[in-house]
Design an enzyme around this catalytic site. Structure first.
Site, PDB file in Angstrom:
ATOM      1  N   ARG A  49       0.942  -0.802  -0.439  1.00  0.00           N
ATOM      2  CA  ARG A  49      -0.408  -0.229  -0.435  1.00  0.00           C
ATOM      3  C   ARG A  49       1.055   1.013  -0.024  1.00  0.00           C
ATOM      4  O   ARG A  49       1.963   0.764   0.791  1.00  0.00           O
ATOM      5  CB  ARG A  49      -1.046   0.202   1.260  1.00  0.00           C
ATOM      6  CG  ARG A  49      -1.971  -1.241   0.871  1.00  0.00           C
ATOM      7  CD  ARG A  49      -3.030  -1.020   2.567  1.00  0.00           C
ATOM      8  NE  ARG A  49      -2.316  -0.734   3.962  1.00  0.00           N
ATOM      9  CZ  ARG A  49      -2.149  -1.559   4.726  1.00  0.00           C
ATOM     10  NH1 ARG A  49      -3.211  -1.230   4.968  1.00  0.00           N
ATOM     11  NH2 ARG A  49      -2.040  -2.095   5.794  1.00  0.00           N
ATOM     12  N   ASP A  51       1.301   5.680   0.295  1.00  0.00           N
ATOM     13  CA  ASP A  51       0.188   7.141   0.961  1.00  0.00           C
ATOM     14  C   ASP A  51      -0.274   7.894  -0.223  1.00  0.00           C
ATOM     15  O   ASP A  51      -0.150   8.129  -1.026  1.00  0.00           O
ATOM     16  CB  ASP A  51       1.034   7.702   2.160  1.00  0.00           C
ATOM     17  CG  ASP A  51       1.369   6.866   3.431  1.00  0.00           C
ATOM     18  OD1 ASP A  51       0.579   5.494   3.472  1.00  0.00           O
ATOM     19  OD2 ASP A  51       2.155   6.833   3.736  1.00  0.00           O
ATOM     20  N   TYR A 109      12.004   1.061  -2.997  1.00  0.00           N
ATOM     21  CA  TYR A 109      11.846   2.374  -3.009  1.00  0.00           C
ATOM     22  C   TYR A 109      12.517   3.259  -3.378  1.00  0.00           C
ATOM     23  O   TYR A 109      13.873   2.653  -3.620  1.00  0.00           O
ATOM     24  CB  TYR A 109      10.704   3.026  -1.886  1.00  0.00           C
ATOM     25  CG  TYR A 109       9.866   2.523  -1.331  1.00  0.00           C
ATOM     26  CD1 TYR A 109       8.438   3.041  -1.969  1.00  0.00           C
ATOM     27  CD2 TYR A 109       9.343   0.791  -0.807  1.00  0.00           C
ATOM     28  CE1 TYR A 109       7.478   2.243  -1.243  1.00  0.00           C
ATOM     29  CE2 TYR A 109       8.472   0.492  -0.451  1.00  0.00           C
ATOM     30  CZ  TYR A 109       7.760   1.265  -0.201  1.00  0.00           C
ATOM     31  OH  TYR A 109       5.925   0.739   0.082  1.00  0.00           O
ATOM     32  N   ARG A 196      10.161   7.586   4.314  1.00  0.00           N
ATOM     33  CA  ARG A 196      10.061   8.838   4.066  1.00  0.00           C
ATOM     34  C   ARG A 196      10.675   9.680   5.774  1.00  0.00           C
ATOM     35  O   ARG A 196      11.419  10.488   5.386  1.00  0.00           O
ATOM     36  CB  ARG A 196       8.994   9.447   4.158  1.00  0.00           C
ATOM     37  CG  ARG A 196       7.641   9.145   2.588  1.00  0.00           C
ATOM     38  CD  ARG A 196       6.751   9.308   3.027  1.00  0.00           C
ATOM     39  NE  ARG A 196       6.402  11.026   3.355  1.00  0.00           N
ATOM     40  CZ  ARG A 196       5.378  11.009   3.850  1.00  0.00           C
ATOM     41  NH1 ARG A 196       3.738  10.220   3.740  1.00  0.00           N
ATOM     42  NH2 ARG A 196       4.161  12.492   4.310  1.00  0.00           N
TER      43      ARG A 196
END
Length: 262
Positions: A49, A51, A109, A196
Site C-alpha cells: 500500500r 500513501d 523504493y 520517508r
C-alpha cells in the site's frame, strides 16, 4: 482464474492506494475499471500500500475472476476505463498459490530529491525538494549503517500496524546526478512511513545537523520522536515487490526512472 497485473501511477491526485469511504484512491479506480471488463465486481490485493501523494512504477496486484478475457482486455481494456495518472502495464495468469503481497520476498523504493535553491516547477509533485546544500558522501556513509537486520522503530509511524519493527535492509544507497539526489532502498518489508522517515534523517545528516553515526544512535534508541521529521511524499516511488524467479512475472520497474537518470 487468478490474474496478476503490473500497475504504474502518479499518486499526486489520489488519496493513496487503499480503498476508503468517499473513493478517490488508486484501488477504487482500478476495481471500477476491472468491473467494466469482467462484467462483475472485482476485488484486488496489492503488493504494498502507498500513501497519498506517493507514486508507483511497478505496483503488483492479483484478482480472481470467472470472466474469460484475452490478456489484452485486462491491459488495454482496463486502461480505457482508468482515469489519467494510472495505467496497467502488463497482465499475466498465475496459479492460485500466488499472492501479490505474501509471495513477495522484498520490496523496493526510490526517492527523488531536487537539491537546489529553487523549488521544482516542471516536476512539481513528482520530486522532493531541499533548498540547502547537502553532503552526499556523508549521507552515503549514514545510509550504509542501515544495512542488515535492525529494529526500525525510530523510523516507524505511530499508526503503523506491522506486527514487528524488525526488518532486513538489503540496499540503502545515495547517489547524485547534478542537482538530483537519488535514494534507493530494498528491504524484506517496510514499516509505515519508513522510507520517508529515513530520507528525512539522511537529509538532516546531509545538511550537517548530525554525523553519520547518528543513525546508529537512532537504531539503538528505537524512539521515533528522536529522529528527523517525516519527509514529503512527493518524490517517493514504489519500484515494486521482489518475487522468486519461478513466478516469471515481468519486472519493468526501472526502465523509466533509470533512463531519465542515466
Amino acid at each position: 482464474m487468478r490474474i496478476a497485473l503490473g500497475i504504474e501511477y502518479c499518486g499526486t491526485n489520489f488519496r493513496g492506494w487503499q480503498s476508503q469511504a468517499g473513493g478517490g484512491t488508486v484501488q477504487d479506480a482500478l476495481e471500477h475499471a476491472l468491473r467494466q471488463i469482467a462484467g462483475a465486481p472485482v476485488g484486488v490485493l496489492c503488493a504494498g500500500r502507498t500513501d497519498a501523494g506517493v507514486h508507483a512504477t511497478q505496483q503488483v496486484v492479483h484478482f480472481d475472476s470467472d470472466a474469460e478475457r484475452p490478456l489484452t482486455a485486462w491491459v488495454r481494456g482496463v486502461n480505457s476505463n482508468l482515469p489519467d495518472g494510472v495505467a496497467v502495464r502488463w497482465a499475466k495468469p498465475v496459479s492460485d498459490e500466488f499472492h501479490a503481497r505474501f509471495s513477495a520476498r522484498g520490496r523496493r523504493y526510490r526517492y527523488l530529491l531536487l537539491n537546489r535553491a529553487q523549488r521544482p516547477g516542471l516536476w512539481q509533485g513528482r520530486l522532493g525538494w531541499f533548498h540547502l546544500p547537502l553532503d552526499v558522501v556523508v549521507m552515503q556513509q549514514a545510509a550504509a549503517r542501515l544495512l542488515g537486520e535492525h529494529d526500525f522503530s525510530a523510523f516507524r509511524a505511530a499508526e503503523c500496524q506491522a506486527k514487528s519493527p524488525v526488518k532486513t535492509m538489503i540496499q540503502a544507497s545515495v547517489r547524485q546526478f547534478g542537482s538530483m539526489i537519488v535514494f534507493d532502498f530494498e528491504a524484506s518489508a517496510f514499516l509505515h512511513h519508513m522510507v520517508r522517515n529515513l530520507v528525512g534523517t539522511l537529509v538532516h545528516i546531509g545538511k550537517g545537523a548530525q554525523s553519520a553515526g547518528w543513525v546508529d544512535e537512532l537504531l539503538g534508541m528505537k524512539d521515533r520522536k528522536l529522529a528527523a521529521p517525516t519527509f514529503s511524499p512527493d518524490g517517493l516511488y514504489f519500484r515494486g515487490p521482489v518475487y522468486e524467479a519461478h513466478w516469471a512475472l515481468p519486472d519493468p520497474a526501472d526502465d523509466f526512472l533509470d533512463g531519465i537518470l542515466a
